[in-house]
Scaffold this active site. Sequence first.
Site, short mmCIF file in Angstrom:
data_model
loop_
_atom_site.label_atom_id
_atom_site.label_comp_id
_atom_site.label_asym_id
_atom_site.label_seq_id
_atom_site.Cartn_x
_atom_site.Cartn_y
_atom_site.Cartn_z
CE LYS A 14 -4.40 -35.85 31.65
NZ LYS A 14 -4.68 -35.45 30.25
NE ARG A 89 0.90 -32.15 31.50
CZ ARG A 89 -0.30 -31.78 31.94
NH1 ARG A 89 -0.81 -32.30 33.02
NH2 ARG A 89 -0.99 -30.87 31.29
NE ARG A 128 -10.71 -29.31 28.36
CZ ARG A 128 -9.59 -29.96 28.66
NH1 ARG A 128 -9.63 -31.07 29.36
NH2 ARG A 128 -8.44 -29.50 28.22
NE ARG A 162 -7.84 -26.06 30.50
CZ ARG A 162 -7.18 -27.21 30.54
NH1 ARG A 162 -7.75 -28.28 31.07
NH2 ARG A 162 -5.96 -27.30 30.08
NE ARG A 173 -3.34 -27.91 26.63
CZ ARG A 173 -4.67 -27.87 26.61
NH1 ARG A 173 -5.29 -26.94 25.91
NH2 ARG A 173 -5.37 -28.75 27.27
P1 ADP Z 1 -4.83 -31.10 30.02
O1 ADP Z 1 -5.20 -32.32 30.77
O2 ADP Z 1 -5.89 -30.63 29.11
O3 ADP Z 1 -3.48 -31.17 29.37
P2 ADP Z 1 -4.17 -29.75 32.53
O4 ADP Z 1 -5.31 -29.11 33.21
O5 ADP Z 1 -3.65 -31.02 33.10
O6 ADP Z 1 -4.60 -29.89 31.02
O7 ADP Z 1 -2.95 -28.73 32.44
C1 ADP Z 1 -3.11 -27.42 31.95
C2 ADP Z 1 -1.76 -26.70 31.96
O8 ADP Z 1 -1.30 -26.59 33.32
C3 ADP Z 1 -0.63 -27.40 31.23
O9 ADP Z 1 -0.62 -27.10 29.85
C4 ADP Z 1 0.60 -26.84 31.96
O10 ADP Z 1 0.88 -25.52 31.56
C5 ADP Z 1 0.10 -26.78 33.40
N1 ADP Z 1 0.37 -28.03 34.14
C6 ADP Z 1 -0.54 -28.88 34.69
N2 ADP Z 1 0.05 -29.89 35.32
C7 ADP Z 1 1.39 -29.70 35.17
C8 ADP Z 1 2.54 -30.43 35.58
N3 ADP Z 1 2.46 -31.58 36.29
N4 ADP Z 1 3.77 -29.92 35.25
C9 ADP Z 1 3.89 -28.77 34.56
N5 ADP Z 1 2.84 -28.07 34.12
C10 ADP Z 1 1.59 -28.51 34.42
P1 ADP Z 2 -8.24 -34.35 30.18
O1 ADP Z 2 -8.45 -34.14 31.67
O2 ADP Z 2 -7.50 -35.61 29.89
O3 ADP Z 2 -7.61 -33.17 29.51
P2 ADP Z 2 -11.20 -34.20 30.01
O4 ADP Z 2 -11.63 -35.23 31.00
O5 ADP Z 2 -11.31 -32.79 30.39
O6 ADP Z 2 -9.68 -34.53 29.51
O7 ADP Z 2 -12.00 -34.48 28.65
C1 ADP Z 2 -11.84 -33.62 27.52
C2 ADP Z 2 -13.22 -33.37 26.88
O8 ADP Z 2 -13.67 -34.58 26.26
C3 ADP Z 2 -14.32 -32.96 27.85
O9 ADP Z 2 -15.14 -32.02 27.21
C4 ADP Z 2 -15.07 -34.26 28.14
O10 ADP Z 2 -16.45 -34.02 28.41
C5 ADP Z 2 -14.91 -35.04 26.83
N1 ADP Z 2 -14.74 -36.49 27.04
C6 ADP Z 2 -14.08 -37.12 28.05
N2 ADP Z 2 -14.12 -38.47 27.89
C7 ADP Z 2 -14.78 -38.69 26.72
C8 ADP Z 2 -15.14 -39.89 26.00
N3 ADP Z 2 -14.80 -41.10 26.44
N4 ADP Z 2 -15.82 -39.73 24.84
C9 ADP Z 2 -16.17 -38.49 24.39
N5 ADP Z 2 -15.86 -37.34 25.02
C10 ADP Z 2 -15.18 -37.43 26.18
#
Ligand code: ADP
Ligand code: ADP
Length: 218
Positions: A14, A89, A128, A162, A173
């Site tokens: 994302k 979420r 990541r 992270r 998660r």
């Molecule tokens: P990822 O895309 O890897 O799941 P995010 O960066 O979106 O991670 O979120 C990291 C953490 O931040 C989540 O595990 C949660 O604790 C918190 N978080 C982010 N967005 C929300 C949301 N919309 N509602 C509740 N918690 C959130």
């Molecule tokens: P999210 O925001 O949904 O948690 P990220 O965009 O941070 O996910 O992507 C998670 C990890 O996977 C990062 O290290 C990113 O560089 C890698 N990644 C993202 N898209 C792809 C893809 N299409 N193929 C392989 N690796 C990817």
Amino acid sequence: MTNLMLLGPPGAGKGTQAKEIATRHGLIQLSTGDMLRAAVSAGSEIGRHVKEIMAKGELVPDAVVIEIISERMDAPDCKGGVILDGFPRNLVQAAALDKVLEEKKRKLDAVIELKVDDNQLIQRIVGRFTCAKCGEGYHDRFKRPKVRGVCDICQSIEFTRRPDDNADTVNKRLMVYYRETAPLLGYYFCKGTLRSVDGMAPIAEVAKEIDKVLGGTK
Ligand code: ADP
Ligand code: ADP
Ligand code: ZN
């Protein structure tokens, strides 16, 4: 004005895709995760409150994220449109978003689902890392900096990982995603805004698929 949402489990890509779309389409990426992490780093009251919750991989309280997003959308740079990344979420947040959008006279043009297998998600998350200076995202195997140890974008040599990107918290998660967030797929399907994209493809191909979807919304 175009307002988009990226929906998918942790590690689906994302943030990566939101940054690509933001650059190409002149939209602003609104990542609640990034905003919360900034609050934690700043040591603000909200940051102190959410730090432990995030470390455990649980969702922070709905009221906190709804408030942050609603306020951020009013900033002048969001006038041209936004990409919601990581919000909503759960169904409570989705209903709150509907209300916020209506109040602000905004419309959600498309909800883009990134579909990725669970095993791949775990690999993506544990590999990541991010540039500490500009926030560009990288991966140990799938997206290495062109010059080892140097950010492609800003040439910084400092990177961060992270605290919640470890094998234990990832499982938690994912559980939270399936229990709380996955029902949103049905919610937006019924509203007719859901578009699904194969998130298993390489980054550039996923971006192309998303562009195709966006072409259809204009
Ligand atoms: P990822 O895309 O890897 O799941 P995010 O960066 O979106 O991670 O979120 C990291 C953490 O931040 C989540 O595990 C949660 O604790 C918190 N978080 C982010 N967005 C929300 C949301 N919309 N509602 C509740 N918690 C959130
Ligand atoms: P999210 O925001 O949904 O948690 P990220 O965009 O941070 O996910 O992507 C998670 C990890 O996977 C990062 O290290 C990113 O560089 C890698 N990644 C993202 N898209 C792809 C893809 N299409 N193929 C392989 N690796 C990817
Ligand atoms: Zn950088």
